[in-house]
Design an enzyme around this catalytic site. Sequence first.
Site, PDB file in Angstrom:
ATOM      1  N   ASP A   8       0.705   9.920  -3.077  1.00 28.66           N
ATOM      2  CA  ASP A   8      -0.334   9.526  -4.026  1.00 28.66           C
ATOM      3  C   ASP A   8      -0.070  10.119  -5.399  1.00 28.66           C
ATOM      4  OD1 ASP A   8      -1.386   8.512  -1.746  1.00 28.66           O
ATOM      5  OD2 ASP A   8      -3.284   9.601  -1.824  1.00 28.66           O
TER       6      ASP A   8
ATOM      7  N   CYS B 216       3.264  -3.405  -5.011  1.00 26.36           N
ATOM      8  CA  CYS B 216       2.580  -2.122  -4.858  1.00 26.36           C
ATOM      9  C   CYS B 216       1.116  -2.420  -5.134  1.00 26.36           C
ATOM     10  CB  CYS B 216       3.182  -1.055  -5.767  1.00 26.36           C
ATOM     11  SG  CYS B 216       3.541  -1.591  -7.457  1.00 26.36           S
TER      12      CYS B 216
ATOM     13  N   GLN C  98       7.345   2.011 -14.364  1.00 27.50           N
ATOM     14  CA  GLN C  98       6.189   2.215 -15.226  1.00 27.50           C
ATOM     15  C   GLN C  98       6.196   3.521 -16.003  1.00 27.50           C
ATOM     16  OE1 GLN C  98       2.829   1.644 -12.747  1.00 27.50           O
ATOM     17  NE2 GLN C  98       1.382   1.390 -14.397  1.00 27.50           N
TER      18      GLN C  98
ATOM     19  N   ALA D  26      -0.271  -2.594  -8.882  1.00 30.06           N
ATOM     20  CA  ALA D  26      -0.154  -3.435 -10.077  1.00 30.06           C
ATOM     21  C   ALA D  26       1.073  -4.339 -10.024  1.00 30.06           C
ATOM     22  CB  ALA D  26      -0.097  -2.562 -11.330  1.00 30.06           C
ATOM     23  N   GLY D  27       2.035  -3.986  -9.183  1.00 28.73           N
ATOM     24  CA  GLY D  27       3.240  -4.805  -9.068  1.00 28.73           C
ATOM     25  C   GLY D  27       4.266  -4.548 -10.144  1.00 28.73           C
ATOM     26  N   ILE D  28       4.264  -3.332 -10.715  1.00 30.19           N
ATOM     27  CA  ILE D  28       5.244  -3.026 -11.766  1.00 30.19           C
ATOM     28  C   ILE D  28       5.904  -1.658 -11.595  1.00 30.19           C
ATOM     29  CG2 ILE D  28       4.243  -4.567 -13.495  1.00 30.19           C
ATOM     30  CD1 ILE D  28       2.837  -2.184 -14.752  1.00 30.19           C
ATOM     31  N   GLY D  29       5.195  -0.666 -11.093  1.00 29.14           N
ATOM     32  CA  GLY D  29       5.726   0.693 -11.024  1.00 29.14           C
ATOM     33  C   GLY D  29       6.639   0.908  -9.830  1.00 29.14           C
ATOM     34  N   ARG D  30       6.056   1.126  -8.665  1.00 33.69           N
ATOM     35  CA  ARG D  30       6.848   1.318  -7.452  1.00 33.69           C
ATOM     36  C   ARG D  30       7.654   0.064  -7.127  1.00 33.69           C
ATOM     37  NH1 ARG D  30       2.091   4.238  -3.780  1.00 33.69           N
ATOM     38  NH2 ARG D  30       1.335   5.583  -5.461  1.00 33.69           N
TER      39      ARG D  30
END
Length: 369
Positions: free
Chosen positions: A265, A300, A344, A302-306
């Site tokens: 987390d 993930c 991100q 937002a669909g951008i970081g992980r």
Amino acid sequence: MEEKVEDDFLDLDAVPETPVFDCVMDIKPEADPTSLTVKSMGLQERRGSNVSLTLDMCTPGCNEEGFGYLVSPREESAHEYLLSASRVLRAEELHEKALDPFLLQAEFFEIPMNFVDPKEYDIPGLVRKNRYKTILPNPHSRVRLTSPDPEDPLSSYINANYIRGYNGEEKVYIATQGPIVSTVVDFWRMVWQERTPIIVMITNIEEMNEKCTEYWPEEQVVHDGVEITVQKVIHTEDYRLRLISLRRGTEERGLKHYWFTSWPDQKTPDRAPPLLHLVREVEEAAQQEGPHCSPIIVHCSAGIGRTGCFIATSICCQQLRREGVVDILKTTCQLRQDRGGMIQTCEQYQFVHHAMSLYEKQLSLQSSE
């Protein structure tokens, strides 16, 4: 059933700590689709006068405060930068760079985010389809759902983008947000439409707030005429694999759903082997689909970081194996051309470098045996 994956990636170096003045993308859920803010901690003090840099990192569409999509010299050249930026790293350069957080941080902040101005979308009711109201799919590469009503643009909308793979191969992946209750049916429509054989999920259902709704059934459910049945669940140390069958009429397909549970987390992992194992497992599953595998869905929250970290790692692993060098900067730029904000944070950018450094060492060990 419980299976143990052999840990054959030797984690020779711990992930170096990212400096505390790293820029953090702070996404705060609300009752409805949510907003994104950016906390820039020490950025101006570190870089001096950098108004255009601050504009690029700001939430898109926040013009009320004088930020966001205002024209700046940086924004004018953003497209050119994303198309041309490159830094090819040989083995020794990669290992040195992975241990230099200040160098990585400076490079990270040079990469335009390429977020979408919400004003580009004039679709009534769109807010119900987005988990975060400022994380939107870049129009040129977005996935469009087949709709029975061409007069209703909302019915064809989903917050997802086609993502190119190694060597610019088209539509290797689909990067998307974690489904919300109002988009579960749309998500499964996309899975069926795109003939997706693999889903990679890199978030928990809740991490302080809801990050993704549980969109798969315990046993069986029907969405938009597609019968979704969980046939088997395999538990490993770092992920859960669901073997799912999809049926519509007389047509039946198989689907593998990888739920990666080892991402901690509010931070990046302190070890790279679990993610490298997942990348390898997904690559092997894709190879079993043949030379023309349909897009792999990765999400993930937002669909951008992980999501960006996983896809970048997968692409760069292929490049290292085939070319003996890696270009993480160019890969990141390619990802952000397709979907704004991919990878991100500075911490995530550093983690990808560490993972590739570890992977290169493993390749070297294998070649010397």
